[in-house]
Motif scaffolding. Structure first.
Motif, PDB file in Angstrom:
ATOM      1  N   ALA A  59       0.831  -1.203   0.000  1.00  0.00           N
ATOM      2  CA  ALA A  59       0.000   0.000   0.000  1.00  0.00           C
ATOM      3  C   ALA A  59       0.872   1.262   0.000  1.00  0.00           C
ATOM      4  CB  ALA A  59      -0.931   0.000   1.208  1.00  0.00           C
ATOM      5  N   ASP A  60       1.923   1.259   0.798  1.00  0.00           N
ATOM      6  CA  ASP A  60       2.799   2.433   0.875  1.00  0.00           C
ATOM      7  C   ASP A  60       3.393   2.774  -0.486  1.00  0.00           C
ATOM      8  OD1 ASP A  60       2.307   2.508   3.582  1.00  0.00           O
ATOM      9  OD2 ASP A  60       4.245   1.648   4.166  1.00  0.00           O
ATOM     10  N   GLY A  61       3.683   1.743  -1.282  1.00  0.00           N
ATOM     11  CA  GLY A  61       4.308   1.958  -2.575  1.00  0.00           C
ATOM     12  C   GLY A  61       3.390   2.575  -3.615  1.00  0.00           C
ATOM     13  N   VAL A  62       2.087   2.551  -3.364  1.00  0.00           N
ATOM     14  CA  VAL A  62       1.134   3.104  -4.344  1.00  0.00           C
ATOM     15  C   VAL A  62       0.224   4.138  -3.691  1.00  0.00           C
ATOM     16  CG1 VAL A  62       1.175   1.127  -5.909  1.00  0.00           C
ATOM     17  CG2 VAL A  62      -0.397   1.110  -3.974  1.00  0.00           C
ATOM     18  N   THR A  63       0.722   4.784  -2.649  1.00  0.00           N
ATOM     19  CA  THR A  63      -0.057   5.804  -1.964  1.00  0.00           C
ATOM     20  C   THR A  63       0.196   7.173  -2.597  1.00  0.00           C
ATOM     21  OG1 THR A  63      -0.156   4.626   0.143  1.00  0.00           O
ATOM     22  CG2 THR A  63      -0.402   7.009   0.224  1.00  0.00           C
TER      23      THR A  63
ATOM     24  N   GLU B  51      -9.324  -5.738  -1.698  1.00  0.00           N
ATOM     25  CA  GLU B  51      -9.853  -6.323  -0.468  1.00  0.00           C
ATOM     26  C   GLU B  51      -8.724  -6.739   0.469  1.00  0.00           C
ATOM     27  OE1 GLU B  51     -12.763 -10.080   0.819  1.00  0.00           O
ATOM     28  OE2 GLU B  51     -11.907  -9.967  -1.207  1.00  0.00           O
ATOM     29  N   PHE B  52      -7.685  -7.341  -0.078  1.00  0.00           N
ATOM     30  CA  PHE B  52      -6.534  -7.767   0.716  1.00  0.00           C
ATOM     31  C   PHE B  52      -5.884  -6.573   1.412  1.00  0.00           C
ATOM     32  CE2 PHE B  52      -1.771  -8.485   0.327  1.00  0.00           C
ATOM     33  CZ  PHE B  52      -1.648  -9.190   1.524  1.00  0.00           C
TER      34      PHE B  52
ATOM     35  N   LEU C  46      -4.823  -2.964   6.128  1.00  0.00           N
ATOM     36  CA  LEU C  46      -4.735  -1.622   6.693  1.00  0.00           C
ATOM     37  C   LEU C  46      -5.735  -1.423   7.827  1.00  0.00           C
ATOM     38  CD1 LEU C  46      -4.143   0.699   3.602  1.00  0.00           C
ATOM     39  CD2 LEU C  46      -2.475  -0.456   5.062  1.00  0.00           C
ATOM     40  N   ALA C  47      -6.924  -1.983   7.670  1.00  0.00           N
ATOM     41  CA  ALA C  47      -7.941  -1.840   8.716  1.00  0.00           C
ATOM     42  C   ALA C  47      -7.448  -2.442  10.030  1.00  0.00           C
ATOM     43  CB  ALA C  47      -9.242  -2.505   8.286  1.00  0.00           C
ATOM     44  N   ALA C  48      -6.706  -3.539   9.950  1.00  0.00           N
ATOM     45  CA  ALA C  48      -6.199  -4.181  11.162  1.00  0.00           C
ATOM     46  C   ALA C  48      -5.194  -3.306  11.899  1.00  0.00           C
ATOM     47  CB  ALA C  48      -5.561  -5.527  10.808  1.00  0.00           C
TER      48      ALA C  48
END
Length: 247
Positions: free
Chosen positions: A141-145, A194-195, A200-202
């Motif tokens: 996620a960090d790589g595509v933020t 979804e993954f 991230l929600a956790a």
């Protein structure tokens, strides 16, 4: 059996060394911090003395296109030569499901080059292709933020926990060389969005997550099944939700 684990102090390597030791093998963790440097060749002859198997789970310290290619080419070439000199009987390397389909990415081009060097070496070998690790959801996620938005390509993924990857690599290492590729994946298939959303929600990470048709996966375009294993993959048991609940 003496098994030298290149990258043996990292996430997969440390799990693998522990599992091999528990099964009665002589597992040796090799990394720059233990005096073994595959880029320079330092310590390779000494650590490989008496080894039957070498497992390479190392990774490049830089993911920049030229740097990562230089790392995998030089490291793999040095390692294979040292193994041949030492009489090693089995080379095992950890790679990624879909590598050959992700050649728009400099990282995956480098992994493909690594695999091609292994196949051409004449060394008995096994290559383990694993899907994305549970532990890397945030890093992906960090790589595509972009600002506070995570922009992901559309596609499916079947992620796996690192401990199950280590177990699969360990089974492969103590078995006969397959002179080919074996695949390992987690038990559940998710949309990539979804993954990442679950991961991230956790962590109470409130970034917005969107599927963007212009987004790439480490620089490579995705088709729906690019990251999925084939029908003969070994399927591990640990579910993502169960792992998250334990964190």
């Amino acid at each position: 059996m003496k098994v030298v684990v290149i990258g043996g102090t990292g996430l997969i390597g440390s799990h693998l060394v522990g599992k091999l030791d528990a099964d009665g093998h002589d597992a040796v963790a090799a990394a720059p911090s233990t005096g073994v440097n595959t880029l320079t060749g330092e310590g390779l002859a000494e650590v490989l003395e008496g080894a039957s198997v070498v497992v390479d789970v190392s990774n490049s310290p830089s993911f920049e296109d030229e740097a990562v290619m230089d790392f995998f080419r030089a490291s793999t070439a040095n390692l294979l030569k040292a193994e041949a000199d030492a009489g090693v009987q089995h080379h095992v390397a950890l790679s990624v499901v879909g590598t050959e389909r992700l050649q728009g990415s400099g990282y995956f081009r480098a992994k493909q080059a690594q695999e091609e060097l292994i196949k051409a070496s004449g060394m008995p070998y096994s290559i383990v292709h694993a899907t994305q690790f549970f532990e890397f959801a945030k890093g992906l996620a960090d790589g595509v933020t972009d600002g506070d938005t995570v922009r992901l390509p559309a596609g499916k993924i079947r992620p796996i926990v690192s401990d199950d990857v280590a177990a699969a690599v360990g089974r492969t290492a103590v078995g006969s060389p397959v002179n080919g590729v074996v695949e390992v994946a987690g038990p559940e298939t998710f949309e990539l969005e979804e993954f990442i959303r679950m991961g991230l929600a956790a962590k109470n990470d409130t970034r917005k997550i969107v599927t963007d048709p212009k987004a790439t996966y480490w620089g490579a375009e995705l088709q729906d099944a690019t990251l999925l294993p084939g029908p003969d993959a070994h399927i591990a048991e640990t579910r993502f939700s169960d792992w998250l609940a334990q964190q």
